[in-house]
Design a protein around this motif. Structure first.
Motif, PDB file in Angstrom:
ATOM      1  N   VAL A 110     -12.734  52.295  52.709  1.00 12.03           N
ATOM      2  CA  VAL A 110     -13.714  51.215  52.732  1.00 12.03           C
ATOM      3  C   VAL A 110     -13.096  49.875  52.342  1.00 12.03           C
ATOM      4  O   VAL A 110     -13.753  48.838  52.445  1.00 12.03           O
ATOM      5  CB  VAL A 110     -14.923  51.540  51.815  1.00 12.03           C
ATOM      6  N   ASN A 111     -11.845  49.882  51.889  1.00 15.07           N
ATOM      7  CA  ASN A 111     -11.175  48.618  51.528  1.00 15.07           C
ATOM      8  C   ASN A 111      -9.875  48.430  52.292  1.00 15.07           C
ATOM      9  O   ASN A 111      -8.957  47.747  51.828  1.00 15.07           O
ATOM     10  CB  ASN A 111     -10.923  48.547  50.021  1.00 15.07           C
ATOM     11  N   ALA A 112      -9.775  49.012  53.493  1.00 11.11           N
ATOM     12  CA  ALA A 112      -8.542  48.929  54.267  1.00 11.11           C
ATOM     13  C   ALA A 112      -8.213  47.495  54.674  1.00 11.11           C
ATOM     14  O   ALA A 112      -7.052  47.069  54.623  1.00 11.11           O
ATOM     15  CB  ALA A 112      -8.635  49.818  55.508  1.00 11.11           C
ATOM     16  N   ARG A 158      -5.200  52.419  44.455  1.00 11.57           N
ATOM     17  CA  ARG A 158      -5.412  51.188  45.223  1.00 11.57           C
ATOM     18  C   ARG A 158      -6.408  51.386  46.376  1.00 11.57           C
ATOM     19  O   ARG A 158      -7.206  50.494  46.683  1.00 11.57           O
ATOM     20  CB  ARG A 158      -4.066  50.727  45.774  1.00 11.57           C
ATOM     21  N   ILE A 159      -6.366  52.544  47.017  1.00 13.97           N
ATOM     22  CA  ILE A 159      -7.222  52.776  48.167  1.00 13.97           C
ATOM     23  C   ILE A 159      -8.556  53.387  47.714  1.00 13.97           C
ATOM     24  O   ILE A 159      -8.610  54.153  46.756  1.00 13.97           O
ATOM     25  CB  ILE A 159      -6.546  53.686  49.217  1.00 13.97           C
ATOM     26  N   HIS A 160      -9.625  53.027  48.410  1.00 18.13           N
ATOM     27  CA  HIS A 160     -10.954  53.535  48.078  1.00 18.13           C
ATOM     28  C   HIS A 160     -11.619  54.049  49.354  1.00 18.13           C
ATOM     29  O   HIS A 160     -11.594  53.388  50.387  1.00 18.13           O
ATOM     30  CB  HIS A 160     -11.805  52.436  47.444  1.00 18.13           C
ATOM     31  N   GLY A 161     -12.197  55.206  49.231  1.00 16.33           N
ATOM     32  CA  GLY A 161     -12.854  55.811  50.373  1.00 16.33           C
ATOM     33  C   GLY A 161     -12.534  57.289  50.436  1.00 16.33           C
ATOM     34  O   GLY A 161     -12.134  57.908  49.446  1.00 16.33           O
ATOM     35  N   SER A 162     -12.712  57.860  51.613  1.00 21.76           N
ATOM     36  CA  SER A 162     -12.478  59.292  51.794  1.00 21.76           C
ATOM     37  C   SER A 162     -11.122  59.505  52.448  1.00 21.76           C
ATOM     38  O   SER A 162     -10.750  58.785  53.375  1.00 21.76           O
ATOM     39  CB  SER A 162     -13.586  59.897  52.667  1.00 21.76           C
ATOM     40  N   TYR A 163     -10.380  60.486  51.950  1.00 22.82           N
ATOM     41  CA  TYR A 163      -9.102  60.795  52.583  1.00 22.82           C
ATOM     42  C   TYR A 163      -8.604  62.182  52.164  1.00 22.82           C
ATOM     43  O   TYR A 163      -8.710  62.593  51.016  1.00 22.82           O
ATOM     44  CB  TYR A 163      -8.030  59.750  52.254  1.00 22.82           C
ATOM     45  N   ALA A 164      -8.129  62.900  53.148  1.00 25.10           N
ATOM     46  CA  ALA A 164      -7.307  64.087  52.961  1.00 25.10           C
ATOM     47  C   ALA A 164      -6.032  63.801  53.734  1.00 25.10           C
ATOM     48  O   ALA A 164      -6.077  63.544  54.939  1.00 25.10           O
ATOM     49  CB  ALA A 164      -7.999  65.339  53.474  1.00 25.10           C
ATOM     50  N   TYR A 463     -24.597  55.983  49.087  1.00 27.25           N
ATOM     51  CA  TYR A 463     -23.242  56.464  49.317  1.00 27.25           C
ATOM     52  C   TYR A 463     -22.461  56.616  48.019  1.00 27.25           C
ATOM     53  O   TYR A 463     -22.763  55.960  47.019  1.00 27.25           O
ATOM     54  CB  TYR A 463     -22.513  55.494  50.257  1.00 27.25           C
ATOM     55  N   PRO A 464     -21.405  57.466  48.037  1.00 26.55           N
ATOM     56  CA  PRO A 464     -20.594  57.658  46.824  1.00 26.55           C
ATOM     57  C   PRO A 464     -19.550  56.575  46.602  1.00 26.55           C
ATOM     58  O   PRO A 464     -18.812  56.645  45.628  1.00 26.55           O
ATOM     59  CB  PRO A 464     -19.929  59.014  47.075  1.00 26.55           C
ATOM     60  N   PHE A 465     -19.466  55.602  47.503  1.00 24.06           N
ATOM     61  CA  PHE A 465     -18.522  54.500  47.372  1.00 24.06           C
ATOM     62  C   PHE A 465     -19.275  53.178  47.471  1.00 24.06           C
ATOM     63  O   PHE A 465     -20.376  53.110  48.018  1.00 24.06           O
ATOM     64  CB  PHE A 465     -17.445  54.566  48.462  1.00 24.06           C
ATOM     65  N   ASP A 466     -18.666  52.141  46.952  1.00 21.32           N
ATOM     66  CA  ASP A 466     -19.254  50.813  46.991  1.00 21.32           C
ATOM     67  C   ASP A 466     -18.976  50.203  48.361  1.00 21.32           C
ATOM     68  O   ASP A 466     -17.860  49.797  48.663  1.00 21.32           O
ATOM     69  CB  ASP A 466     -18.647  49.954  45.875  1.00 21.32           C
ATOM     70  N   ASP A 473     -25.110  55.895  45.087  1.00 18.81           N
ATOM     71  CA  ASP A 473     -25.840  56.846  44.253  1.00 18.81           C
ATOM     72  C   ASP A 473     -25.133  57.142  42.936  1.00 18.81           C
ATOM     73  O   ASP A 473     -25.486  58.067  42.226  1.00 18.81           O
ATOM     74  CB  ASP A 473     -26.086  58.156  45.011  1.00 18.81           C
ATOM     75  N   ARG A 474     -24.102  56.328  42.597  1.00 20.37           N
ATOM     76  CA  ARG A 474     -23.359  56.586  41.359  1.00 20.37           C
ATOM     77  C   ARG A 474     -22.632  55.341  40.909  1.00 20.37           C
ATOM     78  O   ARG A 474     -22.588  54.330  41.613  1.00 20.37           O
ATOM     79  CB  ARG A 474     -22.367  57.735  41.567  1.00 20.37           C
ATOM     80  N   ASP A 475     -22.061  55.428  39.719  1.00 16.03           N
ATOM     81  CA  ASP A 475     -21.291  54.317  39.162  1.00 16.03           C
ATOM     82  C   ASP A 475     -19.897  54.355  39.743  1.00 16.03           C
ATOM     83  O   ASP A 475     -19.021  55.064  39.255  1.00 16.03           O
ATOM     84  CB  ASP A 475     -21.240  54.430  37.637  1.00 16.03           C
ATOM     85  N   VAL A 476     -19.678  53.609  40.806  1.00 20.50           N
ATOM     86  CA  VAL A 476     -18.388  53.660  41.487  1.00 20.50           C
ATOM     87  C   VAL A 476     -17.344  52.776  40.830  1.00 20.50           C
ATOM     88  O   VAL A 476     -16.185  52.801  41.214  1.00 20.50           O
ATOM     89  CB  VAL A 476     -18.530  53.252  42.971  1.00 20.50           C
ATOM     90  N   THR A 477     -17.732  51.992  39.852  1.00 20.80           N
ATOM     91  CA  THR A 477     -16.763  51.125  39.172  1.00 20.80           C
ATOM     92  C   THR A 477     -16.193  51.779  37.928  1.00 20.80           C
ATOM     93  O   THR A 477     -15.367  51.188  37.249  1.00 20.80           O
ATOM     94  CB  THR A 477     -17.422  49.787  38.780  1.00 20.80           C
TER      95      THR A 477
END
Length: 490
Positions: A110-112, A158-164, A463-466, A473-477
């Motif tokens: 989400v921050n690419a 540094r990266i935020h979001g989903s990744y495998a 969402y689980p990310f900002d 739905d959560r404290d992503v910070t």
């Protein structure tokens, strides 16, 4: 660009990795049909072959022969709503002063854009607009200053979001899973080494044994001699955000994802669907193939209790389970057809009704989800044209009301039929006699987890990310809770 893909990595002792990777990619073909690729390393240099198309189209016999080395990674890519070209095909390769790097990614950052701009200002040249290249460049930069474990941790922070991720750094193969475990990744043991894969079905294909899932926030390093793996818990979060849609639709039913066999999960979801909204009809039938396990569980539950929850009489078998739709297996999933016209045409090409099962009967048809409503509308019409007296639709997932930012190219809000319609309005649109969805509570119960530990963004809009413009739905910070080292026997 959002994409949902399949990744694999192997480290073997005394055997070339190319063919095992090739077979594993075949096992993951359902996760991506746009492109396929393999990167290997022979201890001296990196070898790469990446092409557009299905696995069988992307590789010819000679292509595998030149992919030397016992270490390697592979990737199949899912079509996106944007441009389709080879610039975003994977694995993505980078050569730099500290060696070579190949990287396969399943997920979406989400921050690419922010990271790309910062790296470009530092002199990094990008050849694509995909987020996989961003991860590769950031990791390569960190490897100039740190050892492998510290470099990976810096990139993960540094990266935020989903990744495998499966990564081949020279001849070392590693796997990385995001801190909330949104995308699946597991470890398998082979006769002569270890492997990583998006789904355990790929491990089965190579006659391997599933060891366990890669833990959220974990780095797994496969040993070069194929003798084991090292584990480093680099980041931790208070909650996970496993994608429930893996169990509902995307993963193969014979895969184990986050310690749950997908087939059994879908059967259990079907049973809950009967408990919540069962309807007495002459026959219940699945929409093949992903609706089959739901329908099986639904019919089993219907054989035990009535729609009112009362036990069946001894001579009452309940609702009949039958195949009423025949699938043309040479037509791809309508869900991933790039245009609306193609999706509508593909439904007619893909499914044909079995008249003897349907004519003169009341029918319950069970599917895994309704996204745009195209398939459901045409299915109901097909069944009524075939003589069904009533058509009741039951869905093994909640209403999809919002887009996915975590790696599934689902649709925009404007395209999602449930984003601005009530269930009854959707029923009228698809011309069904009744329509019911499964509840989010049932999803959490069947998967044996709390709702907060699932990513339900597409059905809740949280969402689980900002994400800019969206609710969370959560404290992503919240800062990381620290990192500790685990060993392979832990």
């Amino acid at each position: 660009m959002t994409e949902k893909c399949g990744v694999v990595g192997v480290s073997l002792d005394g055997r070339e990795a190319a063919r095992p990777l090739y077979y594993a990619l075949y096992a993951l073909q359902h996760r991506g049909q746009e492109s396929a690729g393999i990167v290997t390393h022979d201890g001296f240099q990196q070898h790469s072959h990446v092409e557009m198309g299905l696995v069988g189209e992307a590789f010819e016999e000679g292509d595998l022969d030149v992919l030397k080395g016992g270490a390697g990674i592979g990737h199949v890519r899912y079509p996106t709503a944007g441009s389709v070209d080879s610039s975003c095909a994977q694995p993505f390769s980078v050569s730099f002063k500290s060696g070579s790097l190949g990287l396969s990614h399943n997920g979406n950052l989400v921050n690419a854009d922010e990271i790309r701009e910062e790296l470009a200002a530092l002199g990094h040249a990008f050849t694509s607009d995909g987020d996989t290249e961003v991860i590769a460049h950031d990791l390569a930069r960190n490897l100039l200053e740190e050892d492998l474990v510290r470099a990976v941790k810096r990139t993960m922070q540094r990266i935020h979001g989903s990744y495998a991720l499966t990564i081949c750094h020279d001849d070392t193969v590693i796997g990385v899973r995001d801190p909330v475990g949104n995308r699946p990744l597991c470890i398998g043991e082979l006769e002569d080494g270890y492997m990583l894969a998006s789904e355990s079905a790929a491990i089965d294909t190579l006659d391997g044994e599933l060891v366990r899932d890669v833990r959220p926030g974990e780095l797994v390093v496969l040993q070069a001699d194929g003798d084991g793996f090292d584990s480093y818990q680099l980041l931790e979060r208070e909650q996970t955000a496993h994608c429930f849609f893996e169990h509902v639709y995307f993963a193969r039913p014979d895969s184990i994802v986050d310690e749950t066999l997908v087939y059994e999960a879908r059967r259990s979801l079907g049973r809950k669907l009967w408990e919540e909204s069962g309807v007495e009809t002459d026959v219940v039938m699945p929409v093949p193939d992903s609706g089959r396990a739901f329908a099986s569980g639904y019919a089993d539950a219907a054989s035990e209790t009535t729609a009112d929850g009362e036990s069946r009489a001894e001579n009452d078998d309940g609702v009949e389970f039958a195949e009423g739709l025949m699938k043309n297996r040479y037509v791809g999933r309508t869900f991933i057809m790039p245009t609306q016209d193609e999706r509508e045409r593909a439904v007619r090409l893909k499914l044909n009704p079995i008249k003897s099962t349907i004519e003169g009967k009341t029918v319950t048809v069970i599917d895994d989800s309704i996204v745009r409503g195209t398939t459901s509308t045409q299915l109901v019409q097909l069944l009524k044209d075939c003589g069904a007296e009533e058509v009741h639709v039951r869905i093994g997932a909640p209403e999809i009301v919002a887009p996915c930012y975590m790696g599934i190219d689902m649709a925009t809000r404007e395209e999602l039929i449930a984003s601005d319609k009530t269930t009854d309005e959707i029923r009228e649109t698809i011309d069904a006699d009744s329509l019911a969805y499964l509840s989010t509570e049932a999803i959490a119960e069947v998967l044996g987890t709390e709702r907060i530990d699932l990513c339900l963004g597409c059905v809740t809009g949280e969402y689980p990310f900002d994400i800019d413009g969206e609710a969370t739905d959560r404290d992503v910070t919240r800062p990381d809770l620290g990192g500790k080292t685990l060993h392979a026997d832990d």
